[in-house]
Write an enzyme that holds these catalytic residues in place. Structure first.
Site, PDB file in Angstrom:
ATOM      1  CG  ASN A 166      -0.311  -0.166   2.519  1.00 27.46           C
ATOM      2  OD1 ASN A 166       0.763  -0.755   2.620  1.00 27.46           O
ATOM      3  ND2 ASN A 166      -0.938   0.325   3.563  1.00 27.46           N
ATOM      4  CB  ILE A 246       1.315 -12.447   7.170  1.00 28.67           C
ATOM      5  CG1 ILE A 246       0.466 -12.984   6.017  1.00 28.67           C
ATOM      6  CG2 ILE A 246       2.798 -12.603   6.839  1.00 28.67           C
ATOM      7  CD1 ILE A 246       0.684 -12.288   4.699  1.00 28.67           C
ATOM      8  CD  GLU A 264       1.880  -0.641  10.700  1.00 31.00           C
ATOM      9  OE1 GLU A 264       0.699  -1.008  10.916  1.00 31.00           O
ATOM     10  OE2 GLU A 264       2.279  -0.176   9.631  1.00 31.00           O
ATOM     11  CB  CYS A 298      -2.267  -0.360   8.669  1.00 31.05           C
ATOM     12  SG  CYS A 298      -0.913   0.831   8.749  1.00 31.05           S
ATOM     13  CD  GLU A 476       8.148   0.138  11.144  1.00 33.71           C
ATOM     14  OE1 GLU A 476       9.049  -0.538  10.608  1.00 33.71           O
ATOM     15  OE2 GLU A 476       7.020   0.300  10.639  1.00 33.71           O
TER      16      GLU A 476
END
Length: 505
Positions: A166, A246, A264, A298, A476
């Protein structure tokens, strides 16, 4: 084989018919010659082909990264010199800004405005960590008696970094910049759908003076290459941005070698609109929060809870402005929302909207596939608002990753907080109120890593980004991210006049 000269301005055009792997400072073909076709989501047309890495290629990349870390000079290069290289990366990216924007749009179908903002932030990421690393170091600590203790920060080692589709370039910058600033070497596995700008970024890093092997770009299958990197005994850390499912698998695989992990993951973020909110500002902010990047984010605020006394006013204005969004030509300055990434994701969005209808929800606007003129073969979906929802519906509980938002009422502050926190996720949230006491109380009780008050913007270089609960862990984008790429070594020394003899023998 094409070699990019380190520290020079020799370079290829970013738009190519074929992109190779980038290993040990060189563009190389995959070991078995296979290629992946890359399509333009806006048009559905073939954009380019990319070499498809194999496990053999992954092993070469890990070995290059390992050698560059164990035997190279990057990890012992003074922080100030590493900072100069990071600034040079930013400088080259800035000089090729329009090329990067164009390539990102072609590969993702996102709007011009979105691409410009994201490329600009990617540049700022390198500039930020160039400054942050200079001030990053150990500490001197007080200990009793005739002892002296200090700590050192040492680069962690080889880091595997797995990038989502994305925000291809921006996410690559979020991960590469702090890692190489700290002195680590990296192997990047970009998303199979959107690897182009990540490949180019690896080439730019080498051109700016990053030594061969420190940055390696390895497009290929996530299930094959990603898993190989996660389980590799010579990889010290994995940083992953992507789905929660995942992420869970990565945690399990990384446990075998007890490597450090940063995740994340997904989100289903709420936006709370209180009775005293500036309604116009809340509508405008919620519009951006839900539909920016075509909702493929997200941190998208896709659950909007509105106080019952202003619900009708808010929803009426929200629908009206949603229906004014310009959807179509990604290169037009007038376009607000671009394409969905591919047919599979478009089908996912459609299935979620259908599930809402089947469960008794109401489509207030949108709810359909689009065919903009000139882009009939692309993947497009109308910005969609769904009302009459309940907390147990799939569209309320699960991440859709598309331009779909649900709206619902709340009666009071306690209920608003309960609704916001009623989720497996905890990445982001927005609060809309003109009362600072309200915003402070609510912000303190929201279970999310990022709380935005009267703004839809969630991320700037220097601000921590990450989630609670099943949205992952680790932060992050901030100076603290450097700790994720360093080991802290504690050193204790004794300066007494007599030898230490604890047993008294």
């Amino acid at each position: 084989m094409t070699t990019i000269q380190e520290g020079t301005t020799e370079r290829e055009s970013m738009k190519r018919d074929y992109y190779k792997l980038f290993i040990n400072g060189e563009q190389v073909d995959g070991s078995n010659g296979e290629r992946t076709k890359i399509y333009n989501p806006a048009t559905g047309e073939l954009l380019a082909e990319v070499a498809k890495a194999t496990k053999e290629d992954a092993e070469k990349a890990v070995q290059a990264a390992r050698d560059s870390f164990d035997n190279g000079k990057w990890k012992i290069t003074p922080a100030g010199r590493r900072a100069r290289v990071l600034n040079k990366i930013a400088e080259i990216m800035g000089s090729r800004f329009n090329e990067l924007v164009e390539l990102e749009i072609l590969n993702t179908g996102k709007s011009l405005a979105a691409a410009k903002g994201q490329i600009a932030q990617a540049i700022e990421d390198f500039e930020f960590y160039a400054g942050a690393i200079v001030g990053h170091g150990g500490s001197v600590n007080n200990v009793p008696g005739q002892f002296h203790n200090y700590t050192e920060k040492e680069p962690l080692g080889v880091c595997a970094q797995i990038i989502p589709w994305n925000y291809p370039l921006m996410m690559a910058a979020w991960k590469i910049a702090p890692a190489i600033a700290a002195g680590c070497s990296v192997v990047i596995k970009p998303a199979s759908l959107t690897p182009l700008t990540a490949i180019v970024l690896g080439e730019i890093c080498h051109e700016a003076g990053v030594p061969a092997g420190v940055v390696n770009i390895l497009p290929g299958s996530g299930s094959e290459i990603g898993n190989y990197l996660v389980e590799h005994e010579r990889v010290n850390k994995v940083a992953f941005t992507g789905s929660t499912s995942i992420g869970k698998d990565i945690m399990a695989r990384a446990a075998g070698t007890v490597k450090r992990v940063t995740l994340e993951l997904g989100g289903k973020s709420p936006s709370l609109v209180f009775e005293d909110a500036d309604i116009e500002a809340a509508v405008d902010g919620s519009l951006y929060g839900a539909f920016n990047n075509t909702g493929q984010s997200c941190d998208a605020r896709t659950r909007v809870y509105i106080h019952e006394n202003v619900y009708d006013e808010f929803v009426e204005k929200f629908i009206a402005k949603t229906e004014k969004l310009v959807i179509g030509d990604p290169f037009s300055k007038e376009t607000h929302m671009g394409a969905v990434i591919d047919q599979a994701q478009l089908d996912t969005v459609k299935s979620y909207v259908q599930s809402a209808i089947d469960e008794g929800a109401e489509i207030l606007t949108g709810g359909k596939e689009l065919k903009p003129e000139g882009y009939e073969n692309g993947f497009w979906y109308a910005p969609t608002i769904i009302g009459n929802v309940t907390q147990d519906m799939k569209v309320v509980r699960e991440e859709i990753f598309g331009p779909v938002v649900v709206v619902s009422k709340f009666k009071n502050e306690k209920e608003a907080i309960a609704l916001a926190n009623d989720s497996d996720y905890g990445l982001a949230s927005s609060i809309w109120s003109t009362n600072t006491a309200t915003t402070t109380r609510v912000a303190n009780q929201i279970q999310a890593g990022i709380v935005m008050i009267n703004t839809p913007f969630s991320a700037f270089p220097g601000t921590p980004f990450g989630g609670y609960k099943q949205s992952g862990f680790g932060r992050e984008l901030s100076a603290g991210s450097l700790d994720l790429y360093t080991e802290t070594k504690s050193i204790m020394s004794y300066f007494g006049s007599r030898p230490v003899n604890p047993f008294g023998l």
